[in-house]
Motif scaffolding. Structure first.
Motif, mmCIF file in Angstrom:
data_model
loop_
_atom_site.group_PDB
_atom_site.id
_atom_site.type_symbol
_atom_site.label_atom_id
_atom_site.label_comp_id
_atom_site.label_asym_id
_atom_site.label_seq_id
_atom_site.Cartn_x
_atom_site.Cartn_y
_atom_site.Cartn_z
ATOM 1 N N GLY A 217 0.820 -1.207 0.000
ATOM 2 C CA GLY A 217 0.000 0.000 0.000
ATOM 3 C C GLY A 217 0.854 1.257 0.000
ATOM 4 O O GLY A 217 2.037 1.247 -0.353
ATOM 5 N N ILE A 218 0.254 2.356 0.438
ATOM 6 C CA ILE A 218 0.911 3.663 0.390
ATOM 7 C C ILE A 218 0.977 4.264 1.783
ATOM 8 O O ILE A 218 0.003 4.246 2.536
ATOM 9 N N VAL A 219 2.149 4.800 2.104
ATOM 10 C CA VAL A 219 2.396 5.438 3.393
ATOM 11 C C VAL A 219 2.556 6.933 3.159
ATOM 12 O O VAL A 219 3.363 7.355 2.324
ATOM 13 N N GLU A 328 -3.972 4.035 -9.016
ATOM 14 C CA GLU A 328 -3.748 2.624 -9.342
ATOM 15 C C GLU A 328 -4.164 1.713 -8.193
ATOM 16 O O GLU A 328 -4.761 0.652 -8.410
ATOM 17 N N MET A 329 -3.861 2.128 -6.963
ATOM 18 C CA MET A 329 -4.147 1.278 -5.807
ATOM 19 C C MET A 329 -5.622 1.259 -5.456
ATOM 20 O O MET A 329 -6.180 0.210 -5.108
ATOM 21 N N THR A 330 -6.277 2.418 -5.538
ATOM 22 C CA THR A 330 -7.674 2.508 -5.089
ATOM 23 C C THR A 330 -8.674 2.263 -6.209
ATOM 24 O O THR A 330 -9.836 1.946 -5.947
ATOM 25 N N VAL A 349 -10.183 1.259 -0.469
ATOM 26 C CA VAL A 349 -9.041 0.606 0.165
ATOM 27 C C VAL A 349 -9.574 -0.343 1.237
ATOM 28 O O VAL A 349 -10.707 -0.201 1.710
ATOM 29 N N LYS A 350 -8.747 -1.295 1.592
ATOM 30 C CA LYS A 350 -9.160 -2.284 2.584
ATOM 31 C C LYS A 350 -9.225 -1.692 3.978
ATOM 32 O O LYS A 350 -10.148 -1.966 4.753
ATOM 33 N N ILE A 366 -4.046 0.698 3.243
ATOM 34 C CA ILE A 366 -3.850 -0.729 2.970
ATOM 35 C C ILE A 366 -4.782 -1.148 1.840
ATOM 36 O O ILE A 366 -6.000 -0.990 1.934
ATOM 37 N N PRO A 367 -4.238 -1.689 0.755
ATOM 38 C CA PRO A 367 -5.071 -2.009 -0.412
ATOM 39 C C PRO A 367 -5.794 -3.343 -0.264
ATOM 40 O O PRO A 367 -5.423 -4.188 0.555
ATOM 41 N N ASN A 368 -6.826 -3.530 -1.071
ATOM 42 C CA ASN A 368 -7.492 -4.831 -1.151
ATOM 43 C C ASN A 368 -6.618 -5.828 -1.906
ATOM 44 O O ASN A 368 -6.269 -6.882 -1.408
#
Length: 571
Positions: A217-219, A328-330, A349-350, A366-368
């Motif tokens: 994921g991304i911080v 891209e992540m979401t 997101v998760k 935190i991604p799915n």
């Protein structure tokens, strides 16, 4: 702005390029670049004459971008190397040093430039054909089901950058993290044409290297004002959090009207009108059950408070560099309007949690199921961190190149000496058709071949910075180094420990000799893959980057040699 003085007619100077002029223009830069090469390369401090920041590095990308060259020949060479590094990230110093060496060795030949260029291009084709062939004795296959080779590839990049200030334990730790970050960017359900994700490097300077970590994921760094607040999120039944991404300012500021006029009705408060528009936007997001609002720029404090009262987390000032990974992540689309939001613009997101590293606190999205991860990179000081960041970016790019073409070349000078032995042996008996195509005699071909091979061997010699002696073996043609002061009555086998790449040791008699005394022989290559599987640590180079660097070096050297005049407009 108009000129203070009218532009004068162009004043062109025409300078004849002699061998002496070319050699003089290249000599200083050649010494600087060569001294940076390899794990024991010397660091350079770069700064301009009027002050400013100081750059300490031995990396080609920083070296050439911070050096100001004026001579046209140097501009050709540095531009060629920078273009190579921009595409492949690695082997920049190799490319530059080989180009220097080729120009130097070819200039010593009493042959026409056209003949030298023709033969050198033919020798380049022999090199590329051999390196791409299954019988190549200086390349290995990379098995992605076995992490050993991939770790060796990453470790070789890190150890070649002494400004990173890493010890063995730290190098192993960072190498493992880089490999983990790379693997997280590979889709689990990849089809024929997989699209790799992104690894985001998060700076943590003045921290222990061993504190570095990789998170999926991304911080995003958390402002201090939000540290005292708890996350008031109420999750959806699907356990997913809805995200809205804004690529515009939500601060309520008025954009510049330019040269136009902004007309405001009497009694209307512009600030209140803008804030009302922001609160209407907030109501829309609340109605749509948005949990997280992320803004590239600034969110108005009143709107932040309004969101907080309705259990919505706000993250602003994330910058443009994170917007693409966030999309891209979401799966969200960036929103650029305060008045219209498409229902398909939202992403998910998760989970969202807080985490801390060192003295800093972060949001952790935190991604799915995503191919985006964050590498939290620590180092002792800013200089070492900058060099380590560059090395990590290079390693990640090299892994991406390797997954496309799963091959690696032996490092530590062994590819250069082995390739030189192969080319020199091929030049013993040259078919008449080759001589005819290159319009040369057998003698001319051998002279150019010898110069070409000496240039390759000179790159391997550039790895030795402490006046040690360079050996090669007559079996595999690998690179070996021994201390400068050694007893004359000692056997070579008692002085060497392992070759430059680490593939072979001194357990067997390999018939060593000084590199400059080597004669033509056919290097063996049959046991390289078996030897690789039974060897511990290997020094490896990126196959794609080094092959392209070889081509760039030969072509750039040919271009420099082919120049006759420099015509400059000095107005």
């Amino acid at each position: 702005m108009s000129r203070v003085k009218a532009k004068k007619p162009s004043l062109c100077t025409c300078e004849l390029l002699t061998k002496e002029i070319i050699s003089k223009s290249l000599s200083i830069l050649r010494a600087v670049v060569t001294s940076c090469y390899g794990p024991s390369g010397r660091l350079k401090q770069l700064h301009n004459g009027v002050g400013g920041s100081v750059c300490t590095t031995s990396s080609s990308s920083l070296l050439f971008s911070n050096l100001s060259v004026t001579h046209p020949i140097l501009k050709i060479l540095t531009t060629s190397v920078q273009n190579h590094v921009s595409r492949f990230s690695d082997c920049g110093l190799f490319t530059a040093i080989l180009c220097f060496n080729l120009v130097e060795h070819f200039q010593r030949l009493n042959l026409s430039t056209a003949t030298v260029i023709k033969i050198s291009k033919h020798l380049l084709s022999l090199c590329t054909d051999y390196l791409n062939s299954e019988s190549c004795g200086c390349r290995i296959s990379v098995d992605f089901s076995n992490m050993k080779t991939l770790l060796c590839l990453v470790q070789s990049i890190l150890t070649s950058k002494p400004a990173c200030l890493l010890n063995k334990k730290e190098t192993d730790h960072i190498s493992t993290l880089i490999l983990k970050a790379f693997l997280l960017t590979i889709p689990e359900k990849a089809k024929d044409h997989a699209v790799l994700g992104k690894s985001i490097i998060v700076p943590l300077k003045d921290e222990r290297v061993m504190n570095s970590a990789v998170l999926p994921g991304i911080v995003i760094e958390m402002p201090e004002v939000q540290l005292i607040r708890k996350f008031p999120i109420k999750k959806l039944p699907s356990d997913a959090l809805k995200v809205a991404l804004f690529c515009m300012s939500m601060s309520g500021d008025i954009s510049e009207p330019g040269e136009g006029t902004l007309v405001i009705s009497y009694g209307v408060s512009l600030e209140s009108a803008v804030l009302d528009q922001l609160l209407n936007l907030g109501n829309r997001l609340i109605t749509d059950h948005v949990d997280i609002v992320v803004c590239q720029k600034v969110i108005h404090p009143a709107l932040k408070q309004y969101f907080h009262q309705h259990h919505i987390i706000t993250i602003d000032r994330v910058g443009i560099s994170l917007m693409e990974p966030l999309c891209e992540m979401t799966g969200a689309q960036t929103i650029g309007s305060l008045s219209f939001i498409s229902p398909t613009s939202y992403g998910y997101v998760k989970d969202l949690c807080s985490t801390n590293f060192g003295s800093k606190h972060y949001f952790h999205l935190i991604p799915n199921d995503s191919t985006v991860c964050s590498l939290l990179l620590c180092n002792r000081n800013e200089t070492a961190w900058n060099e380590l960041k560059l090395a990590c970016q290079t390693a990640l790019h090299v892994l991406q190149l390797t997954i496309r073409k799963p091959l690696a070349l032996l490092g530590g000078g062994c590819t250069e000496t082995h390739l030189a032995s192969f080319i020199r042996h091929k030049g013993i008996n040259v078919p008449e058709c080759i001589l005819k195509v290159n319009d040369c005699t057998q003698t001319e071909y051998k002279i150019v071949t010898n110069a070409f091979c000496n240039a390759l061997q000179s790159i391997a010699c550039s790895l030795e910075h402490d006046k040690g002696k360079i050996l090669t073996d007559r079996k595999y043609g690998h690179f070996w180094s021994i201390p400068p002061d050694f007893p004359s009555n000692v056997k070579w086998q008692d002085l060497v420990s392992e070759c430059g790449c680490g593939l072979y040791g001194n357990q067997e008699e390999l018939n060593w000799c000084l590199l400059q005394d080597i004669h033509s022989f056919a290097p063996q290559n049959s046991s390289i893959q078996q030897a690789t599987n039974s060897t511990g640590h290997l020094t490896l180079d990126c196959f794609t980057a080094k092959l392209h660097g070889l081509q760039v070096a030969v072509e750039t050297a040919s271009l420099i040699l082919d120049l006759s005049y420099i015509i400059e407009d000095k107005n």
